[in-house]
Design a protein around this motif. Structure first.
Motif, PDB file in Angstrom:
ATOM      1  N   HIS A   1      -3.803  -2.153   5.610  1.00 41.75           N
ATOM      2  CA  HIS A   1      -2.875  -1.117   6.090  1.00 41.75           C
ATOM      3  C   HIS A   1      -2.391  -1.397   7.521  1.00 41.75           C
ATOM      4  CE1 HIS A   1      -3.706   2.269   2.960  1.00 41.75           C
ATOM      5  NE2 HIS A   1      -3.937   1.077   2.445  1.00 41.75           N
TER       6      HIS A   1
ATOM      7  N   ASP B   1      -1.914  -1.755  -4.304  1.00 46.02           N
ATOM      8  CA  ASP B   1      -2.085  -0.314  -4.122  1.00 46.02           C
ATOM      9  C   ASP B   1      -0.712   0.355  -4.263  1.00 46.02           C
ATOM     10  OD1 ASP B   1      -4.770  -0.718  -3.830  1.00 46.02           O
ATOM     11  OD2 ASP B   1      -4.909  -0.038  -1.755  1.00 46.02           O
TER      12      ASP B   1
ATOM     13  N   ASP C   1       0.804  -1.227   0.000  1.00 43.27           N
ATOM     14  CA  ASP C   1       0.000   0.000   0.000  1.00 43.27           C
ATOM     15  C   ASP C   1       0.837   1.278   0.000  1.00 43.27           C
ATOM     16  OD1 ASP C   1      -1.617  -2.354   1.313  1.00 43.27           O
ATOM     17  OD2 ASP C   1      -3.086  -0.941   0.498  1.00 43.27           O
TER      18      ASP C   1
HETATM   19 FE   FE2 Z   1      -4.401   0.610   0.275  1.00 43.40          FE
END
Ligand code: FE2
Length: 294
Positions: free
Chosen positions: A226, A66, A9
């Protein structure tokens, strides 16, 4: 190979964000969920995270989706430049896309792998059943994303994916190796509210959980949440039946070891010291080896 570094991410932005279209700026702000829309800060975090991963002694590097904020071509280019600057050894980087990487078009990931991310394509998510053999461990990178509105963030373990992964599990050539699925979405329900889970969860997650429950050598590295995740998966077969799976002579140890492993988000960590998650490969399985930052 011995040690794996796991980042996730990154949410890289267009470096010329201020000069980009109104539509891009609106969408980037909307999906940043209150995070500052600051391309340089996010880039710096990736650079420092990669430096930490390199310094940790890892010989393979996983970034579980991501990579970009919207899957825009300029974002992929910027991400690739930052990755190139880290000078990681050829074939040592496994990338998979996250839902954010598919917010611009359904072909963005393919075009990124044919373009700026080409040097990393051989070890990254392409077709179902892809295997990245790194000696004691084989990675199975899976693309769980599809083009969807920014109001959605769900993923799919597509119907052909379980068959493809199972074929790798059954492959005698991979019999002695730790097998590691790499995908963006976690394979369990992470929202209590079913509507939230439908919007943000993984369709087909039970296929992944079934495979984990039947194969002690199989682990999964994911992002999306996350945060650090450690989930133990109990094996459905008795320990005695696991003799076929090398590395489970100590089957009890395997049943109590987390095999669903999530990494923190590079974009949410401190500027100076993004944390990298580490794993060591031991006796055909992964062992979490803590978080590393510089
Ligand atoms: Fe993300």
């Amino acid at each position: 190979m011995r040690r794996i570094a796991h980042l996730s991410d990154v949410h890289i932005l267009d470096p010329e964000h201020r000069r980009s279209s109104t539509r891009y700026r609106f969408a980037a702000k909307a999906v940043s969920l209150g995070r500052p829309v600051d391309p340089r800060t996010r880039a710096r975090k990736l650079t420092r995270g990669l430096a930490a991963a390199k310094a940790s002694g890892a010989d393979h590097f996983v970034i579980s989706g991501d990579l970009t904020e919207l899957g825009d071509a300029t974002e992929f280019e910027y991400f690739a430049n930052l990755l190139d600057e880290a000078r990681l050894p050829d074939g040592s980087v496994t990338l998979v896309p996250g839902n954010h990487d598919a917010y611009t078009s359904d072909s963005a990931w393919r075009r990124a792998l044919e373009g700026p991310l080409k040097p990393y394509a051989s070890a990254s998510a392409t077709e179902p059943g892809k295997v990245v053999d790194r000696g004691t461990v084989a990675f199975l990178p899976v693309n769980t994303t599809s083009y969807q509105s920014i109001a959605f963030s769900c993923g799919t373990f597509t119907p052909d994916a379980p068959r493809a992964v199972q074929a790798r599990i059954d492959d005698p050539a991979l019999r002695d190796k730790a097998l590691v699925i790499v995908q963006h979405h976690p394979p369990f329900q992470h929202h209590k509210n079913p509507i939230a889970q439908w919007i943000d969860g993984l369709r087909g997650a039970t296929h992944v959980l079934d495979m984990l429950a039947n194969h002690a050598r199989l682990s999964i590295l994911h992002g999306h949440l996350h945060r650090v995740v450690d989930r133990i998966v109990s094996l459905t077969r008795p320990a005695s039946a696991l003799g076929q799976d090398r590395g489970v002579a100590g089957a009890a140890a395997v049943t109590t070891r987390a095999r669903i492993l999530g990494a923190p988000a590079v974009c949410d960590d401190g500027d100076d010291a993004p944390r990298v998650r580490l794993y060591d490969v031991r006796d055909g399985t992964l062992e979490a080896a803590g978080l590393y930052a510089m």
